[in-house]
Design a protein around this motif. Structure first.
Motif, PDB file in Angstrom:
ATOM      1  N   ASN A  38       0.816  -1.210   0.000  1.00  0.00           N
ATOM      2  CA  ASN A  38       0.000   0.000   0.000  1.00  0.00           C
ATOM      3  C   ASN A  38       0.855   1.268   0.000  1.00  0.00           C
ATOM      4  O   ASN A  38       0.319   2.370   0.153  1.00  0.00           O
ATOM      5  CB  ASN A  38      -0.943   0.015   1.210  1.00  0.00           C
ATOM      6  CG  ASN A  38      -2.003  -1.052   1.119  1.00  0.00           C
ATOM      7  OD1 ASN A  38      -2.475  -1.373   0.034  1.00  0.00           O
ATOM      8  ND2 ASN A  38      -2.379  -1.627   2.248  1.00  0.00           N
ATOM      9  N   GLU A  39       2.143   1.108  -0.128  1.00  0.00           N
ATOM     10  CA  GLU A  39       3.036   2.259  -0.197  1.00  0.00           C
ATOM     11  C   GLU A  39       4.222   1.900  -1.084  1.00  0.00           C
ATOM     12  O   GLU A  39       4.465   0.731  -1.383  1.00  0.00           O
ATOM     13  CB  GLU A  39       3.499   2.674   1.201  1.00  0.00           C
ATOM     14  CG  GLU A  39       4.181   1.586   1.994  1.00  0.00           C
ATOM     15  CD  GLU A  39       4.481   1.998   3.425  1.00  0.00           C
ATOM     16  OE1 GLU A  39       3.780   2.880   3.950  1.00  0.00           O
ATOM     17  OE2 GLU A  39       5.428   1.430   4.004  1.00  0.00           O
ATOM     18  N   THR A  40       4.951   2.908  -1.505  1.00  0.00           N
ATOM     19  CA  THR A  40       6.059   2.680  -2.425  1.00  0.00           C
ATOM     20  C   THR A  40       7.155   3.708  -2.188  1.00  0.00           C
ATOM     21  O   THR A  40       6.887   4.796  -1.659  1.00  0.00           O
ATOM     22  CB  THR A  40       5.570   2.774  -3.885  1.00  0.00           C
ATOM     23  OG1 THR A  40       6.645   2.494  -4.774  1.00  0.00           O
ATOM     24  CG2 THR A  40       5.028   4.161  -4.197  1.00  0.00           C
ATOM     25  N   GLU A  41       8.367   3.364  -2.552  1.00  0.00           N
ATOM     26  CA  GLU A  41       9.479   4.303  -2.414  1.00  0.00           C
ATOM     27  C   GLU A  41       9.629   5.118  -3.695  1.00  0.00           C
ATOM     28  O   GLU A  41       9.604   4.580  -4.793  1.00  0.00           O
ATOM     29  CB  GLU A  41      10.785   3.566  -2.117  1.00  0.00           C
ATOM     30  CG  GLU A  41      10.906   3.107  -0.682  1.00  0.00           C
ATOM     31  CD  GLU A  41      12.335   2.720  -0.319  1.00  0.00           C
ATOM     32  OE1 GLU A  41      13.226   2.854  -1.177  1.00  0.00           O
ATOM     33  OE2 GLU A  41      12.557   2.283   0.814  1.00  0.00           O
ATOM     34  N   GLY A  42       9.810   6.410  -3.520  1.00  0.00           N
ATOM     35  CA  GLY A  42       9.970   7.304  -4.660  1.00  0.00           C
ATOM     36  C   GLY A  42       8.645   7.850  -5.141  1.00  0.00           C
ATOM     37  O   GLY A  42       7.586   7.231  -4.968  1.00  0.00           O
ATOM     38  N   VAL A  43       8.691   9.024  -5.729  1.00  0.00           N
ATOM     39  CA  VAL A  43       7.488   9.644  -6.276  1.00  0.00           C
ATOM     40  C   VAL A  43       6.925   8.781  -7.402  1.00  0.00           C
ATOM     41  O   VAL A  43       7.661   8.333  -8.279  1.00  0.00           O
ATOM     42  CB  VAL A  43       7.801  11.062  -6.792  1.00  0.00           C
ATOM     43  CG1 VAL A  43       6.653  11.618  -7.619  1.00  0.00           C
ATOM     44  CG2 VAL A  43       8.117  11.987  -5.640  1.00  0.00           C
TER      45      VAL A  43
END
Length: 232
Positions: free
Chosen positions: A127-132
């Motif tokens: 449900n989340e990620t690294e980087g834009v």
């Protein structure tokens, strides 16, 4: 003999493939009409959100996540970089800056490809990620143009910032459903109420939605990692 894709792709995948086609059209449109090009990029962003909704409700396919990343390269990597490149060449073609600025757009595409590959490998189930997100980066560039910020210096600076942030170890949570609906509604209004046809109907109202979209996108870019609430 049936084509190989029969029985292997679903409705969500069809929307994803359409997203890629719209991204290609945006790239071509940048040559003749910048406003049309960025409206198509925003349309692709809506399709990108829609395919996820369809996949959650009707089920995804094995190929879905790969198609999604490939389509995003076209719509949110190549297309926005092409828009900025056209602006740079149009204004700075006799300047000493155009080569350096075009190099920045190439790095933007490279960062988008890298980020999407990393997302597919490591973050697609989270449900989340690294980087834009590439979608967010493209939306910021598109909304900036719609809002009238077409100075190549501004767009080039944005490209550099977003290129760095796409690969930065900063965690961005996914938007909740209600917030995604709000964002999609503003995007739809910005698409429909800008351009010559939209201006004829709504006057300057479309520009207001473009500014609203830019504000929402930049707010999430800056404050999302720290202040946006995550799912329990």
């Amino acid at each position: 003999m049936e084509p190989r894709f029969v029985g292997r792709i679903g409705l969500a995948d069809v929307v994803t493939i359409a997203n890629a086609a719209v991204g290609f059209l945006a790239t071509v449109a940048a040559i003749v009409d910048i406003t049309l090009a960025v409206r198509l990029i925003l349309l692709a962003a809506i399709a990108d959100a829609l395919d996820g909704v369809i996949a959650r409700h009707r089920g995804g396919t094995t190929v879905g996540e790969y198609l999604d990343s490939l389509a995003d390269v076209a719509s949110f990597g190549v297309a926005p970089a092409s828009v900025v490149a056209v602006v740079i060449l149009d204004v700075w073609h006799q300047s000493n800056w155009w080569g350096l600025a075009l190099g920045g757009t190439a790095l933007f595409v490279a960062a988008a490809v890298t980020r999407l590959g990393l997302y597919t490998a490591y973050d697609s189930a989270s449900n989340e990620t690294e980087g834009v997100q590439t979608t967010l980066a493209a939306t910021i560039l598109a909304a900036s143009v719609l809002a009238g910020f077409t100075n190549p210096a501004i767009l080039s600076a944005l490209v550099v910032i977003l290129t760095v942030l796409m690969l930065a170890p900063i965690t961005y949570p996914d938007l909740h459903a209600q917030d995604a609906i709000v964002m999609g509604s503003v995007q739809t209004a910005a698409i429909g109420l800008t351009g010559s046809f939209g201006h004829h109907i709504a006057g300057t109202l479309g520009e207001g939605f473009a500014f609203g979209l830019l504000f929402l996108s930049l707010a999430y870019l800056v404050f999302g990692p720290q202040f946006y609430w995550r799912r329990e």
